[in-house]
Scaffold this motif. Structure first.
Motif, mmCIF file in Angstrom:
data_model
loop_
_atom_site.group_PDB
_atom_site.id
_atom_site.type_symbol
_atom_site.label_atom_id
_atom_site.label_comp_id
_atom_site.label_asym_id
_atom_site.label_seq_id
_atom_site.Cartn_x
_atom_site.Cartn_y
_atom_site.Cartn_z
ATOM 1 N N SER A 84 71.274 -45.501 -22.080
ATOM 2 C CA SER A 84 70.134 -44.534 -21.386
ATOM 3 C C SER A 84 69.575 -45.757 -20.307
ATOM 4 O O SER A 84 69.375 -46.843 -21.065
ATOM 5 N N HIS A 92 73.864 -38.237 -22.719
ATOM 6 C CA HIS A 92 73.113 -37.144 -22.273
ATOM 7 C C HIS A 92 74.402 -36.853 -20.627
ATOM 8 O O HIS A 92 73.910 -36.453 -19.618
ATOM 9 N N GLN A 105 69.260 -46.085 -29.601
ATOM 10 C CA GLN A 105 69.091 -45.885 -28.314
ATOM 11 C C GLN A 105 68.093 -46.991 -28.054
ATOM 12 O O GLN A 105 68.757 -47.088 -26.771
ATOM 13 N N ASN A 142 75.434 -27.624 -30.509
ATOM 14 C CA ASN A 142 73.912 -26.680 -29.930
ATOM 15 C C ASN A 142 73.060 -25.956 -30.985
ATOM 16 O O ASN A 142 73.909 -24.988 -31.409
ATOM 17 N N PRO A 144 72.251 -30.086 -25.626
ATOM 18 C CA PRO A 144 71.025 -30.005 -25.008
ATOM 19 C C PRO A 144 70.039 -30.343 -25.711
ATOM 20 O O PRO A 144 70.254 -30.739 -27.144
ATOM 21 N N ASN A 145 68.532 -31.390 -25.245
ATOM 22 C CA ASN A 145 67.460 -31.024 -25.974
ATOM 23 C C ASN A 145 67.420 -30.673 -27.658
ATOM 24 O O ASN A 145 67.109 -29.902 -27.306
ATOM 25 N N GLY A 146 67.108 -31.015 -28.070
ATOM 26 C CA GLY A 146 67.066 -30.470 -30.069
ATOM 27 C C GLY A 146 68.373 -29.379 -30.311
ATOM 28 O O GLY A 146 68.544 -28.817 -30.996
ATOM 29 N N GLU A 179 72.876 -42.735 -27.187
ATOM 30 C CA GLU A 179 72.958 -43.193 -25.954
ATOM 31 C C GLU A 179 72.790 -44.140 -25.075
ATOM 32 O O GLU A 179 72.220 -45.186 -25.179
ATOM 33 N N LYS A 213 72.035 -33.058 -32.653
ATOM 34 C CA LYS A 213 72.720 -34.418 -32.551
ATOM 35 C C LYS A 213 71.863 -35.898 -32.857
ATOM 36 O O LYS A 213 73.113 -35.949 -33.993
ATOM 37 N N THR A 214 71.118 -35.822 -32.991
ATOM 38 C CA THR A 214 70.636 -37.079 -33.791
ATOM 39 C C THR A 214 70.593 -36.869 -35.386
ATOM 40 O O THR A 214 71.003 -37.544 -36.439
#
Length: 283
Positions: free
Chosen positions: A167, A197, A92, A213, A56-58, A164, A61-62
């Motif tokens: 994207s 994603h 991305q 996560n 998920p976001n946050g 991504e 991953k980055t």
């Protein structure tokens, strides 16, 4: 067998393993402004392997990608890379100022000096050879991703890192890109690490999935991960009402979604589509 022979065999096996293992993260942790972004993350990436990092976001991953690339330093743990490992990175997105007169062939040479023939060949490989002399400002988002992919491939990387990559694309465009990525792995014999994603389509285009996560929730073959309780806990709502199915056909799709003849027709099931699950009728 003599002791010296045993030593030689052991050394040979060790050399083969070292050569196969391109990159390894061991118990990596990352803290930024007092916040724990990554906790005890370990992974290995081997030669010719495609690994997809989802979360998920946050989820971190980055941050993990930046640490693996050597752009950020881990707060704990370590990252080991094969000596002289050549890495190609596809971000991305990239913004090109409207006032900058930059053609695709010029952009491909910003970080190197490649012949027009080499640029043309790599663009052909990612199915956008027609863009060679096009202004960068005029190409679509999907075309931009393929140009960025061509730029990374010009360096003949051993490891290709894609952030991504699909994207902004529709489902047909995503499927076409993932098929291209698989062909790149097979032709160039490089490893690929993707951040995505696209939880449905990407499952058919990867050897291994790592669900992140802040820590690694689950990892393994795509089919196993898609049924793992931790994966379902994170993405259950997102995948509810969707089903994956495969089918055999003798055609492919171009960037615009048009049907084109496939170069080869194999009786395989790597074409994956997303469809709505039928709703159970109430009695």
């Amino acid at each position: 067998m003599k002791q010296s022979d045993h030593t030689k065999v052991a050394a040979k096996v060790a050399a083969e393993i070292t050569d196969e293992l391109l990159l390894a993260a061991k118990h990596v942790g990352y803290v930024k402004r007092g916040k724990h972004i990554l906790n005890d993350v370990s992974l290995e990436l081997h030669s010719k392997e495609i690994i997809t990092l989802i979360g998920p976001n946050g989820a971190g991953k980055t941050s993990l990608i930046r640490i693996l690339l050597g752009l950020s330093e881990a707060s704990s743990g370590k990252v080991e890379r094969k000596q002289n490992l050549q890495i190609g990175y596809v971000p991305q997105r990239i913004n090109v100022p409207d006032v900058m007169p930059l053609r695709v062939c010029d952009f491909l040479n910003v970080m190197g000096k490649f012949s027009i023939d080499a640029c043309q060949q790599m663009l052909t490989e990612v199915n956008c050879a027609y863009l060679l002399y096009s202004p960068m400002q005029n190409i679509s988002g999907g075309e931009m991703q393929r140009v960025l992919l061509a730029r990374a491939l010009l360096k003949h990387p051993q490891l290709l890192v894609l952030d991504e990559p699909a994207s902004g694309m529709d489902i047909i465009g995503q499927q076409a890109l993932y098929e291209t990525i698989q062909k790149i792995r097979d032709k160039h014999e490089c490893s690929i690490l993707m951040v995505s994603h696209d939880l449905h389509l990407v499952m058919a285009a990867t050897d291994k999935v790592i669900c992140l996560n802040t820590h690694i929730c689950c990892t393994g073959h795509p089919d196993d991960v898609s049924e793992h309780p931790e994966y379902l806990k994170l993405f259950g709502d997102a995948i509810e009402g969707l089903a994956l199915y495969s089918h055999n056909h003798d055609h492919e799709h171009d960037l615009q979604g048009n049907i084109v003849a496939a170069e080869e027709c194999h009786s395989c099931e790597h074409h994956v589509h997303v469809q709505k699950k039928p709703q159970d009728k109430k009695p």
